[in-house]
Enzyme design. Sequence first.
Site, mmCIF file in Angstrom:
data_model
loop_
_atom_site.group_PDB
_atom_site.id
_atom_site.type_symbol
_atom_site.label_atom_id
_atom_site.label_comp_id
_atom_site.label_asym_id
_atom_site.label_seq_id
_atom_site.Cartn_x
_atom_site.Cartn_y
_atom_site.Cartn_z
ATOM 1 C CB SER A 148 14.141 5.190 3.811
ATOM 2 O OG SER A 148 14.211 5.842 5.058
ATOM 3 C CE1 TYR A 161 17.418 9.224 1.397
ATOM 4 C CE2 TYR A 161 15.995 9.220 3.340
ATOM 5 C CZ TYR A 161 16.937 8.581 2.536
ATOM 6 O OH TYR A 161 17.387 7.322 2.854
HETATM 7 P P1 NDP Z 1 26.074 4.494 2.223
HETATM 8 O O1 NDP Z 1 26.311 5.943 1.915
HETATM 9 O O2 NDP Z 1 27.100 3.781 3.032
HETATM 10 O O3 NDP Z 1 25.850 3.698 0.874
HETATM 11 C C1 NDP Z 1 25.311 4.261 -0.297
HETATM 12 C C2 NDP Z 1 25.952 3.562 -1.476
HETATM 13 O O4 NDP Z 1 25.397 4.094 -2.690
HETATM 14 C C3 NDP Z 1 27.460 3.744 -1.554
HETATM 15 O O5 NDP Z 1 28.049 2.485 -1.780
HETATM 16 C C4 NDP Z 1 27.663 4.639 -2.755
HETATM 17 O O6 NDP Z 1 28.900 4.297 -3.385
HETATM 18 C C5 NDP Z 1 26.447 4.279 -3.610
HETATM 19 N N1 NDP Z 1 26.058 5.340 -4.546
HETATM 20 C C6 NDP Z 1 25.724 6.615 -4.272
HETATM 21 N N2 NDP Z 1 25.489 7.300 -5.403
HETATM 22 C C7 NDP Z 1 25.673 6.413 -6.421
HETATM 23 C C8 NDP Z 1 25.609 6.501 -7.829
HETATM 24 N N3 NDP Z 1 25.305 7.664 -8.443
HETATM 25 N N4 NDP Z 1 25.866 5.407 -8.577
HETATM 26 C C9 NDP Z 1 26.185 4.245 -7.972
HETATM 27 N N5 NDP Z 1 26.263 4.083 -6.653
HETATM 28 C C10 NDP Z 1 26.018 5.167 -5.885
HETATM 29 O O7 NDP Z 1 24.651 4.459 2.916
HETATM 30 P P2 NDP Z 1 23.615 3.271 3.256
HETATM 31 O O8 NDP Z 1 24.252 1.952 3.200
HETATM 32 O O9 NDP Z 1 22.909 3.702 4.474
HETATM 33 O O10 NDP Z 1 22.597 3.428 2.045
HETATM 34 C C11 NDP Z 1 22.024 2.327 1.357
HETATM 35 C C12 NDP Z 1 20.557 2.622 1.102
HETATM 36 O O11 NDP Z 1 19.869 2.584 2.348
HETATM 37 C C13 NDP Z 1 20.282 4.011 0.519
HETATM 38 O O12 NDP Z 1 19.347 3.872 -0.530
HETATM 39 C C14 NDP Z 1 19.688 4.769 1.694
HETATM 40 O O13 NDP Z 1 18.823 5.782 1.257
HETATM 41 C C15 NDP Z 1 18.964 3.670 2.423
HETATM 42 N N6 NDP Z 1 18.649 3.909 3.827
HETATM 43 C C16 NDP Z 1 19.635 4.218 4.740
HETATM 44 C C17 NDP Z 1 19.309 4.417 6.078
HETATM 45 C C18 NDP Z 1 20.346 4.731 7.120
HETATM 46 O O14 NDP Z 1 19.973 5.101 8.252
HETATM 47 N N7 NDP Z 1 21.625 4.613 6.809
HETATM 48 C C19 NDP Z 1 17.920 4.266 6.565
HETATM 49 C C20 NDP Z 1 16.985 3.917 5.528
HETATM 50 C C21 NDP Z 1 17.347 3.748 4.226
HETATM 51 P P3 NDP Z 1 29.746 5.330 -4.292
HETATM 52 O O15 NDP Z 1 29.779 6.618 -3.526
HETATM 53 O O16 NDP Z 1 31.090 4.680 -4.419
HETATM 54 O O17 NDP Z 1 29.019 5.411 -5.595
#
Ligand code: NDP
Length: 253
Positions: A148, A161
């Site tokens: 990020s 974070y």
């Molecule tokens: P989402 O919350 O839509 O996606 C996060 C995903 O991670 C979900 O599919 C969730 O699925 C999965 N997840 C969470 N915990 C677990 C776990 N313990 N085991 C397996 N899977 C897990 O958010 P984003 O798409 O935004 O996030 C994707 C990445 O991008 C993250 O690493 C986030 O930190 C990063 N990011 C996001 C930004 C933004 O503005 N959105 C900016 C910069 C970075 P489930 O709950 O079904 O497990």
Amino acid sequence: MSFADLTGRTAVVTGAASGMGAATARLLAAQGARVALLARRTERLTELVDKITAEGGQALAVTTDVTDQASVDAAAERVQGAYGAVDLVVAAAGVMLPNPIADGRLDEWTRMIDTNLTGVLRVIRAFTPDLLAAADAGRAADLVTISSIGAHVTFPDFAVYSATKAALTHLAAGLRPELGPRDVRVTNIEPGLTDTELPAHVDNPGLSDLIDSMFTAIPALTSEDVADLVAYTVSRPRHVNLRQVVVLPTRQA
Ligand code: NDP
């Protein structure tokens, strides 16, 4: 969207239940890769597999909790049993749980460290031998981490974070001199504001309002924008490694 031919590639995407992971899995499959979808919500994964299959792609839903070693081990066994060795890993699973440090939310700190850092390490541990074998056989091999912009920019209440993301960025940098000479590409992507479910888990009403106002003020990236970048990156010629990509909404300063 740029078109990349990923026929013959076998991918694992974590965090594939929503947001960037889901969009990436869908795009990689549309471009010919076989894709294993890892996350905890089985129903979401199954729905996405159905969608990918209807679009003519190949995908496999593998319910996985990256904070649980046994779950990741079982996932690796399932993926390798179904598809054989993997040559493309996208580690997108992550959680963002900001709160004032003085609140002492050890529960949230532990969850973020376990998901955003140790969770990625568990996935790296499970699939690095496959990546090395693919590279050794002369094929493209990619490890893509989703960090990020928070790895570099600080905001109040986001210290833990940001620390997990800074650690992930540094981890990816540290893997380059180890894996690059063995022809495994390591790409760390640092997105800015992206419209996903990530803020839905924030347990801090004041901050949720602030995040909402950022989305109102700035036209955010979409998950598809990030997926497009991943597909572009992994489809370059094998000797070309985009090692660090910062991608921001144009209006995000
Ligand atoms: P989402 O919350 O839509 O996606 C996060 C995903 O991670 C979900 O599919 C969730 O699925 C999965 N997840 C969470 N915990 C677990 C776990 N313990 N085991 C397996 N899977 C897990 O958010 P984003 O798409 O935004 O996030 C994707 C990445 O991008 C993250 O690493 C986030 O930190 C990063 N990011 C996001 C930004 C933004 O503005 N959105 C900016 C910069 C970075 P489930 O709950 O079904 O497990």
